[in-house]
Design an enzyme around this catalytic site. Structure first.
Site, PDB file in Angstrom:
ATOM      1  N   GLY A   1       1.220  13.410  -6.775  1.00 23.85           N
ATOM      2  CA  GLY A   1       0.715  13.512  -5.408  1.00 23.85           C
ATOM      3  C   GLY A   1      -0.412  12.523  -5.141  1.00 23.85           C
ATOM      4  O   GLY A   1      -0.817  11.762  -6.031  1.00 23.85           O
TER       5      GLY A   1
ATOM      6  N   ARG B   1       0.504  -0.594  -0.811  1.00 24.26           N
ATOM      7  CA  ARG B   1       1.333  -0.275  -1.979  1.00 24.26           C
ATOM      8  C   ARG B   1       0.596   0.651  -2.949  1.00 24.26           C
ATOM      9  O   ARG B   1       1.214   1.530  -3.564  1.00 24.26           O
ATOM     10  CB  ARG B   1       1.759  -1.577  -2.667  1.00 24.26           C
ATOM     11  CG  ARG B   1       2.758  -1.361  -3.793  1.00 24.26           C
ATOM     12  CD  ARG B   1       3.366  -2.690  -4.225  1.00 24.26           C
ATOM     13  NE  ARG B   1       4.389  -2.513  -5.241  1.00 24.26           N
ATOM     14  CZ  ARG B   1       4.315  -3.013  -6.483  1.00 24.26           C
ATOM     15  NH1 ARG B   1       3.267  -3.727  -6.851  1.00 24.26           N
ATOM     16  NH2 ARG B   1       5.286  -2.804  -7.335  1.00 24.26           N
TER      17      ARG B   1
ATOM     18  N   HIS C   1       7.686  -3.579   3.474  1.00 24.34           N
ATOM     19  CA  HIS C   1       8.025  -4.905   2.926  1.00 24.34           C
ATOM     20  C   HIS C   1       8.122  -5.950   4.037  1.00 24.34           C
ATOM     21  O   HIS C   1       8.675  -7.013   3.838  1.00 24.34           O
ATOM     22  CB  HIS C   1       9.312  -4.830   2.105  1.00 24.34           C
ATOM     23  CG  HIS C   1       9.167  -4.053   0.824  1.00 24.34           C
ATOM     24  ND1 HIS C   1      10.224  -3.720   0.003  1.00 24.34           N
ATOM     25  CD2 HIS C   1       8.064  -3.541   0.211  1.00 24.34           C
ATOM     26  CE1 HIS C   1       9.790  -3.034  -1.043  1.00 24.34           C
ATOM     27  NE2 HIS C   1       8.480  -2.902  -0.938  1.00 24.34           N
TER      28      HIS C   1
ATOM     29  N   HIS D   1       2.086   4.077  -4.531  1.00 29.89           N
ATOM     30  CA  HIS D   1       2.203   4.320  -5.977  1.00 29.89           C
ATOM     31  C   HIS D   1       1.289   5.455  -6.441  1.00 29.89           C
ATOM     32  O   HIS D   1       1.549   6.072  -7.475  1.00 29.89           O
ATOM     33  CB  HIS D   1       1.915   3.036  -6.763  1.00 29.89           C
ATOM     34  CG  HIS D   1       3.054   2.054  -6.723  1.00 29.89           C
ATOM     35  ND1 HIS D   1       3.226   1.068  -7.663  1.00 29.89           N
ATOM     36  CD2 HIS D   1       4.097   1.937  -5.863  1.00 29.89           C
ATOM     37  CE1 HIS D   1       4.329   0.366  -7.381  1.00 29.89           C
ATOM     38  NE2 HIS D   1       4.864   0.867  -6.287  1.00 29.89           N
TER      39      HIS D   1
ATOM     40  N   ASN E   1       3.478  -0.884 -12.238  1.00 29.16           N
ATOM     41  CA  ASN E   1       2.136  -1.316 -11.835  1.00 29.16           C
ATOM     42  C   ASN E   1       1.597  -2.489 -12.633  1.00 29.16           C
ATOM     43  O   ASN E   1       0.809  -3.291 -12.117  1.00 29.16           O
ATOM     44  CB  ASN E   1       1.145  -0.153 -11.970  1.00 29.16           C
ATOM     45  CG  ASN E   1       1.461   0.978 -11.006  1.00 29.16           C
ATOM     46  OD1 ASN E   1       2.002   0.753  -9.923  1.00 29.16           O
ATOM     47  ND2 ASN E   1       1.135   2.205 -11.412  1.00 29.16           N
TER      48      ASN E   1
HETATM   49  C1  HEM Z   1      12.002   2.089  -1.660  1.00 29.85           C
HETATM   50  C2  HEM Z   1      11.690   1.714  -2.880  1.00 29.85           C
HETATM   51  C3  HEM Z   1      10.747   0.594  -3.180  1.00 29.85           C
HETATM   52  C4  HEM Z   1      10.901  -0.319  -4.158  1.00 29.85           C
HETATM   53  C5  HEM Z   1      12.048  -0.395  -5.154  1.00 29.85           C
HETATM   54  C6  HEM Z   1       9.798  -1.224  -4.081  1.00 29.85           C
HETATM   55  C7  HEM Z   1       9.595  -2.284  -4.935  1.00 29.85           C
HETATM   56  C8  HEM Z   1       8.636  -3.259  -4.762  1.00 29.85           C
HETATM   57  C9  HEM Z   1       8.487  -4.415  -5.588  1.00 29.85           C
HETATM   58  C10 HEM Z   1       9.343  -4.733  -6.792  1.00 29.85           C
HETATM   59  C11 HEM Z   1       7.483  -5.150  -5.082  1.00 29.85           C
HETATM   60  C12 HEM Z   1       6.973  -6.485  -5.624  1.00 29.85           C
HETATM   61  C13 HEM Z   1       5.948  -6.217  -6.709  1.00 29.85           C
HETATM   62  C14 HEM Z   1       5.606  -7.443  -7.508  1.00 29.85           C
HETATM   63  O1  HEM Z   1       6.408  -8.369  -7.556  1.00 29.85           O
HETATM   64  O2  HEM Z   1       4.512  -7.471  -8.124  1.00 29.85           O
HETATM   65  C15 HEM Z   1       6.970  -4.468  -3.944  1.00 29.85           C
HETATM   66  C16 HEM Z   1       5.927  -4.899  -3.163  1.00 29.85           C
HETATM   67  C17 HEM Z   1       5.405  -4.178  -2.117  1.00 29.85           C
HETATM   68  N1  HEM Z   1       5.757  -2.889  -1.758  1.00 29.85           N
HETATM   69 FE1  HEM Z   1       7.387  -1.906  -2.363  1.00 29.85          FE
HETATM   70  N2  HEM Z   1       8.986  -0.854  -3.054  1.00 29.85           N
HETATM   71  C18 HEM Z   1       9.521   0.263  -2.481  1.00 29.85           C
HETATM   72  C19 HEM Z   1       8.965   0.993  -1.449  1.00 29.85           C
HETATM   73  C20 HEM Z   1       7.737   0.726  -0.883  1.00 29.85           C
HETATM   74  C21 HEM Z   1       7.015   1.628  -0.025  1.00 29.85           C
HETATM   75  C22 HEM Z   1       7.465   3.037   0.319  1.00 29.85           C
HETATM   76  C23 HEM Z   1       5.872   0.990   0.350  1.00 29.85           C
HETATM   77  C24 HEM Z   1       4.752   1.481   1.220  1.00 29.85           C
HETATM   78  C25 HEM Z   1       4.865   2.355   2.179  1.00 29.85           C
HETATM   79  C26 HEM Z   1       5.899  -0.319  -0.265  1.00 29.85           C
HETATM   80  C27 HEM Z   1       4.962  -1.298  -0.082  1.00 29.85           C
HETATM   81  C28 HEM Z   1       4.977  -2.524  -0.711  1.00 29.85           C
HETATM   82  C29 HEM Z   1       4.120  -3.626  -0.323  1.00 29.85           C
HETATM   83  C30 HEM Z   1       3.180  -3.644   0.865  1.00 29.85           C
HETATM   84  C31 HEM Z   1       4.371  -4.658  -1.226  1.00 29.85           C
HETATM   85  C32 HEM Z   1       3.655  -6.011  -1.322  1.00 29.85           C
HETATM   86  C33 HEM Z   1       2.449  -5.814  -2.218  1.00 29.85           C
HETATM   87  C34 HEM Z   1       1.607  -7.054  -2.466  1.00 29.85           C
HETATM   88  O3  HEM Z   1       1.830  -8.094  -1.869  1.00 29.85           O
HETATM   89  O4  HEM Z   1       0.707  -6.947  -3.300  1.00 29.85           O
HETATM   90  N3  HEM Z   1       7.025  -0.427  -1.022  1.00 29.85           N
HETATM   91  N4  HEM Z   1       7.681  -3.298  -3.773  1.00 29.85           N
END
Ligand code: HEM
Ligand SMILES: *[C@@H]1O[C@H](CO)[C@@H](O)[C@H](O)[C@H]1NC(C)=O
Ligand SMILES: *[C@@H]1O[C@H](CO)[C@@H](O)[C@H](O)[C@H]1NC(C)=O
Ligand SMILES: *[C@@H]1O[C@H](CO)[C@@H](O)[C@H](O)[C@H]1NC(C)=O
Ligand SMILES: *[C@@H]1O[C@H](CO)[C@@H](O)[C@H](O)[C@H]1NC(C)=O
Ligand SMILES: *[C@@H]1O[C@H](CO)[C@@H](O)[C@H](O)[C@H]1NC(C)=O
Ligand SMILES: *[C@@H]1O[C@H](CO)[C@@H](O)[C@H](O)[C@H]1NC(C)=O
Ligand SMILES: *[C@@H]1O[C@H](CO)[C@@H](O)[C@H](O)[C@H]1NC(C)=O
Length: 329
Positions: free
Chosen positions: A72, A62, A193, A66, A94
């Protein structure tokens, strides 16, 4: 070709070549002579971290996302507040959410011991993302390298460019298009996810009073809804976390997509990929759900595409010694 056209063609070619010179391409052998063990060093630090935190690989993936969506892939997310930097760590997507910065620091320390001043923090994030996916059972790919680190950051950019889980599919698609990523990239990268966690505050709007209707999100699977209501009581602690993938929490596989087909997507932005009527994302979800290898090859390519967003190369930027600070500050 007529004479005038030849001159124009030569000029266009010349300008194009100049463009290549000032904006060098990344490649997979960038550190082959200067830090040949960079991948195994990064992977080793992550393996150690995974022993006490099964979630850390997801957190590192993640961070790369970000980072790349703001100015970039330039390590801007890693810079702390300073006289010249308003840290992206305090931006809405973040704050109290992005994690893994201590592991990035451990990786940097290990690399500075082996190959001082060589590997950028932006490249560390790209290498760590691949290592984390691969260690969790996902695909491997040849990471393109040669990014340099920014001396600036953009908290405002992080607030506006990173997608929010409460946005519509159309808004999120626009944010991907803005950085040159396609709808296929959006669906493939959302498959990240398949591991990691999310806090109640990122989806509890779906559980009780969705869009002011007084009822839960009607697309949410009723069995999953009941489970999530247990985890996240109404007006409860929004910082409690649950698995993004209810089937295989820490494994990188294609179950994320079958979850969506079963209405078991955790975030609104996840479920919208399958449940927005008429959306072109539905058939891509179905294709990734039916073939893990199709998902894996698309995910790897989309990670390369994301990693190519506006890198600093050549003599732009710098190689930070400490990922938290611009050199000399
Ligand atoms: C498409 C739009 C996306 C949205 C709206 C989104 C949103 C989120 C949110 C809200 C969380 C939870 C954060 C928290 O509760 O602290 C999350 C976690 C995560 N996101 Fe996304 N995300 C998106 C795309 C992506 C992309 C493109 C990647 C990587 C290629 C990604 C990788 C992750 C990962 C691996 C987690 C878990 C992180 C952890 O456990 O610390 N996400 N995301
Ligand atoms: C990789 O990129 C660097 C910097 O642009 C360049 O010096 C090097 O020759 C490239 N390597 C290959 C194999 O293209
Ligand atoms: C690189 O790693 C290999 C094992 O992964 C090790 O045998 C070798 O000594 C390392 N080389 C350097 C220069 O650290
Ligand atoms: C970014 O969003 C955070 C949290 O909402 C806010 O505190 C901060 O002032 C915003 N920063 C900028 C530069 O817009
Ligand atoms: C989607 O984008 C439009 C246009 O920028 C904006 O007005 C709207 O508030 C956004 N919707 C959401 C849910 O963020
Ligand atoms: C749901 O939210 C709306 C506005 O967001 C509010 O007017 C309504 O009272 C809420 N309903 C319930 C049952 O909480
Ligand atoms: C909310 O939950 C988080 C994460 O489990 C915990 O660290 C924090 O102490 C809790 N806050 C309250 C007020 O209970
Ligand atoms: C709800 O999820 C379960 C698996 O967890 C699945 O068997 C069922 O078909 C889903 N229901 C709907 C309506 O999608």
């Amino acid at each position: 070709m007529e004479g005038g056209n030849k001159i124009i063609a030569a000029l266009v070619l010349g300008i194009w070549l100049m463009g290549l010179g000032s904006n060098a391409q990344l490649n997979s052998t960038f550190y082959a002579s200067t830090c040949p063990n960079v991948s195994s060093i990064v992977s080793g630090v992550i393996q150690t971290a995974l022993q006490s935190d099964a979630r850390i690989g997801a957190s590192l993936v993640r961070l790369h996302f970000h980072d790349c969506f703001v100015q970039g892939c330039d390590g801007s997310i890693l810079s702390d507040n300073s006289a010249s930097i308003q840290s992206e760590k305090d931006a809405a997507p973040n704050t109290n959410s992005a994690r893994g910065f201590d592991v990035v620091d451990n990786i940097k320390t290990a690399l500075e011991n082996s190959c001082p001043g060589v590997v950028s923090c932006a490249d560390i994030l790209a290498i760590a993302a691949e290592a984390s996916v691969s260690l969790a059972g996902g695909p491997t790919w040849s990471v393109l390298l040669g990014r340099r680190d920014s001396t600036t950051a953009s908290q405002a950019g992080a607030n506006t460019s990173i997608p929010s889980p409460f946005e519509t599919l159309s808004n999120i698609t626009t944010k991907f298009t803005n950085v040159g990523l396609s709808t296929t990239d959006l669906v493939a990268l959302s498959g990240a996810h398949t591991f990691g966690r999310a806090q109640c505050r990122t989806f509890s709007n779906r559980l009780y009073n969705f869009s002011g209707t007084g009822s839960p999100d009607p697309t949410l699977n009723s069995t999953y809804l009941a489970t999530l209501q247990q985890t996240c009581p109404q007006n409860g602690n929004g910082s409690i976390v649950t698995n993004l993938d209810l089937t295989t929490a820490d494994t990188f596989d294609n179950n994320y997509y079958s979850n969506l087909q079963n209405n078991n997507g955790l975030l609104q932005s996840d479920q919208e990929l399958f449940s927005t009527s008429g959306a072109s994302t539905i058939s891509i979800v179905n294709s990734f759900s039916s073939s893990q290898s199709t998902f894996f090859s698309n995910f790897a390519q989309s990670m390369i595409n994301m990693g190519n967003i506006s890198p600093l190369t050549g003599s732009s930027g710098e190689i930070r010694t400490d990922c938290k600070k611009v050199n000399g500050s």
